[in-house]
Design an enzyme around this catalytic site. Structure first.
Site, mmCIF file in Angstrom:
data_model
loop_
_atom_site.group_PDB
_atom_site.id
_atom_site.type_symbol
_atom_site.label_atom_id
_atom_site.label_comp_id
_atom_site.label_asym_id
_atom_site.label_seq_id
_atom_site.Cartn_x
_atom_site.Cartn_y
_atom_site.Cartn_z
ATOM 1 N N HIS A 151 10.072 -23.200 9.703
ATOM 2 C CA HIS A 151 9.100 -23.879 10.570
ATOM 3 C C HIS A 151 7.662 -23.831 10.046
ATOM 4 O O HIS A 151 6.896 -24.760 10.282
ATOM 5 C CB HIS A 151 9.119 -23.261 11.972
ATOM 6 C CG HIS A 151 10.374 -23.571 12.734
ATOM 7 N ND1 HIS A 151 10.531 -23.240 14.063
ATOM 8 C CD2 HIS A 151 11.534 -24.173 12.348
ATOM 9 C CE1 HIS A 151 11.731 -23.632 14.470
ATOM 10 N NE2 HIS A 151 12.371 -24.192 13.452
ATOM 11 N N CYS A 179 2.914 -3.186 4.073
ATOM 12 C CA CYS A 179 2.059 -2.061 4.462
ATOM 13 C C CYS A 179 2.679 -1.453 5.714
ATOM 14 O O CYS A 179 3.789 -1.830 6.096
ATOM 15 C CB CYS A 179 0.599 -2.475 4.645
ATOM 16 S SG CYS A 179 0.233 -3.546 6.043
ATOM 17 N N ASP A 193 0.861 -1.188 0.000
ATOM 18 C CA ASP A 193 0.000 0.000 0.000
ATOM 19 C C ASP A 193 0.898 1.240 0.000
ATOM 20 O O ASP A 193 2.130 1.140 -0.182
ATOM 21 C CB ASP A 193 -1.023 -0.049 1.149
ATOM 22 C CG ASP A 193 -0.435 0.253 2.514
ATOM 23 O OD1 ASP A 193 0.794 0.480 2.619
ATOM 24 O OD2 ASP A 193 -1.213 0.280 3.497
ATOM 25 N N HIS A 209 7.443 -30.124 11.795
ATOM 26 C CA HIS A 209 6.765 -28.890 11.386
ATOM 27 C C HIS A 209 5.652 -29.171 10.382
ATOM 28 O O HIS A 209 4.648 -28.461 10.350
ATOM 29 C CB HIS A 209 7.780 -27.905 10.810
ATOM 30 C CG HIS A 209 8.840 -27.536 11.796
ATOM 31 N ND1 HIS A 209 8.563 -26.866 12.969
ATOM 32 C CD2 HIS A 209 10.174 -27.798 11.815
ATOM 33 C CE1 HIS A 209 9.676 -26.705 13.656
ATOM 34 N NE2 HIS A 209 10.673 -27.276 12.981
ATOM 35 N N THR A 245 2.095 -1.533 9.058
ATOM 36 C CA THR A 245 2.369 -2.423 10.194
ATOM 37 C C THR A 245 2.596 -3.867 9.778
ATOM 38 O O THR A 245 3.030 -4.682 10.589
ATOM 39 C CB THR A 245 1.169 -2.445 11.153
ATOM 40 O OG1 THR A 245 0.036 -2.935 10.416
ATOM 41 C CG2 THR A 245 0.875 -1.058 11.700
HETATM 42 C C1 RB5 Z 1 -2.276 2.652 6.292
HETATM 43 O O1 RB5 Z 1 -2.211 3.874 6.932
HETATM 44 C C2 RB5 Z 1 -2.123 1.519 7.284
HETATM 45 O O2 RB5 Z 1 -3.316 1.291 7.935
HETATM 46 C C3 RB5 Z 1 -1.650 0.281 6.577
HETATM 47 O O3 RB5 Z 1 -0.456 0.561 5.926
HETATM 48 C C4 RB5 Z 1 -1.385 -0.920 7.442
HETATM 49 O O4 RB5 Z 1 -0.574 -0.590 8.537
HETATM 50 C C5 RB5 Z 1 -2.557 -1.693 7.845
HETATM 51 O O5 RB5 Z 1 -2.466 -2.746 8.492
#
Ligand code: RB5
Length: 142
Positions: free
Chosen positions: A98, A65, A8, A133, A67
């Site tokens: 694993h 993305c 993203d 595993h 996080t």
């Molecule tokens: C976008 O701001 C953020 O929500 C996305 O990149 C991600 O972290 C979502 O899990």
């Protein structure tokens, strides 16, 4: 070896760095975008990558993305996908060794672009260990 990648808006720089590094190794990369910092929705980029891995068009997938949680949650809704959230190299190696992960998700807001590649490389260099595993991996579907 073929790889599919998607990100993203939070992961554009990381994605570009990884694409260039992988292509230098002679590996073919399918880039599903996004390629600008305009706000987008991460599932729109996770699904095509996972479909490539499920169909065999790609050997593994890379999702990025902010996080990595959204990408991981979306990817793991696909029946044949095992996506590991990888924020450092040892975790990346272990999710191959694993969990036989076939997709990795990287948290762009918490790692440098160089570490995005180091983590990807650690995953690529690792081998699935099978054995005990496999019994556990077989129990993942519900
Ligand atoms: C976008 O701001 C953020 O929500 C996305 O990149 C991600 O972290 C979502 O899990």
């Amino acid at each position: 070896m073929k790889v599919s990648i998607g990100a993203d808006h939070a992961g554009v720089s990381h994605k570009q760095f990884i694409i260039e590094a992988i292509e230098k190794q002679g590996i073919e990369v399918t880039n599903y975008g996004t390629d600008s910092e305009d706000s987008v929705d991460y599932p729109d980029f996770a699904h095509p990558v996972c479909e490539d891995v499920s169909s065999g068009k790609a050997d593994f997938g890379i999702l990025i993305c902010g996080t990595a949680n959204g990408m991981t949650m979306t990817a793991n809704k696909h029946k044949d996908i095992r996506c590991g959230l990888c924020w450092e190299t040892e975790i990346a190696a272990l999710t191959k060794q694993h969990n036989n992960a076939n997709v990795i998700a990287l948290p762009a807001r918490f790692i440098s672009v160089e570490d995005g590649w180091n983590i990807t490389k650690a995953y690529m260099d690792a081998e699935y260990e099978g054995g005990r595993h496999q019994r556990r991996v077989d129990k993942i579907p519900c």
